[in-house]
Design an enzyme around this catalytic site. Structure first.
Site, short mmCIF file in Angstrom:
data_model
loop_
_atom_site.label_atom_id
_atom_site.label_comp_id
_atom_site.label_asym_id
_atom_site.label_seq_id
_atom_site.Cartn_x
_atom_site.Cartn_y
_atom_site.Cartn_z
N TYR A 135 0.83 -1.23 0.00
CA TYR A 135 0.00 0.00 0.00
C TYR A 135 0.85 1.26 0.00
O TYR A 135 2.05 1.21 0.16
CB TYR A 135 -1.07 0.00 1.09
CG TYR A 135 -0.68 -0.16 2.55
CD1 TYR A 135 0.59 0.08 3.03
CD2 TYR A 135 -1.66 -0.52 3.48
CE1 TYR A 135 0.89 -0.04 4.38
CE2 TYR A 135 -1.37 -0.65 4.83
CZ TYR A 135 -0.09 -0.41 5.27
OH TYR A 135 0.20 -0.53 6.60
N GLU A 136 0.19 2.37 -0.26
CA GLU A 136 0.86 3.66 -0.50
C GLU A 136 1.80 3.57 -1.71
O GLU A 136 2.85 4.23 -1.74
CB GLU A 136 1.65 4.14 0.73
CG GLU A 136 0.82 4.48 1.93
CD GLU A 136 -0.25 5.51 1.64
OE1 GLU A 136 -0.13 6.26 0.65
OE2 GLU A 136 -1.24 5.53 2.40
N GLY A 137 1.45 2.77 -2.67
CA GLY A 137 2.28 2.59 -3.86
C GLY A 137 3.21 1.41 -3.66
O GLY A 137 4.04 1.42 -2.74
#
Ligand SMILES: Cc1cc2nc3c(=O)[nH]c(=O)nc-3n(C[C@H](O)[C@H](O)[C@H](O)COP(=O)(O)OP(=O)(O)OC[C@H]3O[C@@H](n4cnc5c(N)ncnc54)[C@H](O)[C@@H]3O)c2cc1C
Length: 607
Positions: free
Chosen positions: A438-440
């Protein structure tokens, strides 16, 4: 069963001797930092171990429940969140005018580490809240700041980040949620998935920061706007108004971080759309969201470090207690604790060295963030901004990938007891796995590192950082201390690999972009390994000087020097392999055709 201990001594070392907290405390607005530093660290440690850690295991087992749109978090979370807010932890870096303490971002390094080390499931809430506060503070109107931030700081509300949709994950250009203007607000409709703490019972309101498209917005990322979509509308006097049409349609069953709900959110789909307020200008939403994402990406890097450290502590404890096997040296008969076996010792050292390097690199990056925000000299602000932008994908990508590896090593120390849930180490391994996603994802961080950070300024920032590293390596090599000298040699080799691969990628970017990006993740990891080595080199230099001066804490500094030496011989040496992979192997990544892959798919079907 594992019990988290905050690594306060190393945190103090990194803050004071590597991240330069004393210089940060000279920046305007941060003058009180040193007065409160020790008490903040001690109180945070006490909160993490006394309040959050006892809930960690329970939360994993119990998870969250969803019934008819309502989400119940694990036992104790609601009370813990109130205590967290009342103790002022949410407002640590928030300006005093919104009810915060106005402390530097550098302080987020150790505090975030403690929240996440003790209970990552809980800590995700404050992490996203922090991102929401920052986005509104930097991009919202004065009225929005006054209306929303104090409630996010006091704990009356929590913030979420509403980006992902079924067809828009890494590629946010595909966002389809709609925003139609209506008077002073908009009506939002759409579905968001995977929203952390999208619905819960820990606060009276939830402030969703949502990406959506206004009518006639351009296609792609240039047509995305950012909206505040509250669970409950807030009246002018601050009281809660009507419920907004934001419904949690379900929560995910996950591999880890079971303490927090990952929600599918239906926004405005049951009627005329839910009320949303435009943040900043229309069509600049992604730019604004990047502000929030940068903070969140840094924080997720620290999450990785935090869980890795918890797993290390746990494996160290086990290795000291578990008796199995005899010393390989002839003549030894009595069974001994496994920590005495060289291979187990190597696993412990591997974790310790990587964790200390991750801690150093992330806190140093946070200190630069403070310089960007507060330094009076524009040249300094510009220089540190470029450094932070280069380092954010590295802190996020390298720390999290490295953390997964460290947690796996910790689990290995437990042998069979690592594979069963009873000891708790399996939870750390499951929990940390999300951090690379997550968050890229790491792939997206690497894309950012090469595309936006390396190629865009033609390698200027990378070269400036490499030059700084070279300066340090030269000093280390000239040291009279043999260990420091060896660390300098190792660092030089790593820097040379980084310089050569940066050149290789830069050259290929002009002729063959597939080749330039083929080994983007190994390149990101190489940056992490070498930048971590840079910080461990600085630590070694300081430690050697302290040892030579008979510092009363010589044992700490001797351990630091020995750990830095291990880092140079075991971790920095990976740079040679990364270099070969990138320079010799990039051309081999895209060689198979789709048809050749189809052969494997056909075989899989007929098998
Ligand atoms: C537990 C959990 C919590 C989450 N919390 C939130 C949240 O609070 N808010 C929110 O908005 N989202 C949240 N997410 C969503 C998360 O950010 C996305 O899952 C993540 O960004 C990846 O998107 P995706 O799942 O669609 O994968 P995809 O984008 O489909 O990617 C699949 C794979 O392809 C690779 N890939 C994709 N595009 C490229 C490219 N251009 N170049 C190279 N590789 C590429 C990726 O690296 C990955 O390996 C959460 C997800 C989970 C699982």
């Amino acid at each position: 069963m594992s019990t988290y201990r905050a690594p306060l001594r190393d945190m103090q070392f990194v803050l004071r001797e590597l991240a330069g907290i004393e210089d940060i405390a000279k920046l305007p607005g941060y003058e009180d930092t040193l007065d409160v530093l020790d008490s903040i660290l001690e109180e945070a440690a006490s909160f993490a171990t006394g309040v959050l850690d006892p809930l960690n295991r329970v939360a994993d087992k119990e998870g969250c429940t969803w019934i008819d749109g309502k989400v119940t978090t694990p036992k104790g979370f609601k009370e813990a969140y109130k205590k967290f807010a009342d103790a002022g932890w949410i407002g640590l870096p928030v300006p005093p005018e919104y009810g915060g303490q106005g402390l530097p971002q550098t302080m987020l390094g150790p505090t975030l580490e403690m929240w996440n080390g003790s209970n990552i499931g809980f800590a995700n809430g404050p992490l996203l809240n922090q991102g929401a506060i920052e986005a509104i503070e930097l991009c919202g109107s004065d009225e929005q700041k006054k209306r929303w931030i104090p409630n996010l700081v006091s704990g009356k509300g929590t913030g979420t980040m509403g980006l992902t949709e079924p067809q828009a994950g890494s590629d946010l250009a595909q966002v389809r949620s709609k925003a139609v203007p209506e008077g002073d607000h908009y009506r939002i409709t759409g579905q968001k998935i995977f929203i952390t703490f999208g619905e819960h019972d820990m606060a009276e309101n939830i402030i969703h920061l949502v990406l959506a498209r206004v009518p006639d917005a351009p296609e792609g990322v240039k047509g995305i706007s950012l909206f505040i979509v509250p669970k409950f509308v807030v009246n002018e006097n601050g009281s809660l108004g009507e419920a907004n049409d934001v419904v949690c349609a379900g929560i995910e069953h996950k591999l880890g971080i079971n303490g927090n709900p990952t929600c599918t959110m239906s926004i405005g789909e049951s009627g005329k759309g839910s009320i949303g307020y435009l943040v900043g200008e229309a069509n600049r939403g992604l730019e604004y969201m990047f502000i929030m994402m940068n903070a969140a990406r840094f924080s997720v890097g620290v999450q990785g470090l935090a869980v890795a450290d918890r797993a290390y502590q746990h494996s160290l404890e086990y290795a000291m207690e578990r008796v199995q096997g005899r010393d390989v040296k002839p003549g030894s008969r009595a069974p001994q604790a496994i920590a005495a076996h060289p291979d187990v010792r190597r696993m412990l050292m591997w974790q310790k060295a990587n964790i200390e390097a991750m801690r150093a690199l992330s806190y140093v990056t946070a200190a630069s963030l403070d310089i960007v925000h507060k330094h009076p000299d524009e040249k300094m602000r510009k220089e540190h901004k470029a450094f932070v932008e280069l380092m954010i994908p590295v802190v996020k990508g390298w720390c999290t990938e490295n953390a997964v590896d460290c947690a796996s090593t910790a689990l290995q120390v437990f042998g069979g007891m690592g594979y069963v849930e009873e000891t708790g180490i399996a939870q750390q391994y499951r929990d940390v796995r999300i951090t690379t996603i997550y968050e890229g994802t790491t792939g997206i961080q690497a894309l950012d590192l090469i595309g936006r950070k390396l190629i865009r300024d033609m390698g200027a920032t990378a070269t400036a950082v490499i030059t700084k590293m070279q300066k340090l390596a030269k000093e280390l090599v000239e040291s009279e201390n043999a260990d420091v000298k060896a660390i300098g040699d190792g660092l030089n080799t790593g820097i040379a690999a980084l310089a050569e691969t940066s050149q290789f990628i830069g050259m290929n970017a002009m002729s063959d972009l597939h080749k330039a990006f083929a080994c983007s993740v190994p390149y990101l990891k190489l940056w992490g390994v070498v930048a971590g080595g840079w910080q461990m080199g600085r630590a070694a230099q300081i430690a050697a000087a302290k040892i030579a001066a008979n510092d009363p804490e010589s044992e700490f500094y001797k351990a630091k020097l020995a750990t830095s030496k291990f880092y140079a011989t075991h971790v920095l040496t990976q740079s040679a392999w990364y270099k070969r992979q990138i320079v010799d192997g990039s051309a081999d990544v895209m060689t198979l055709t789709d048809d050749q892959f189809e052969l494997d798919r056909k075989m899989a079907v007929t098998a």
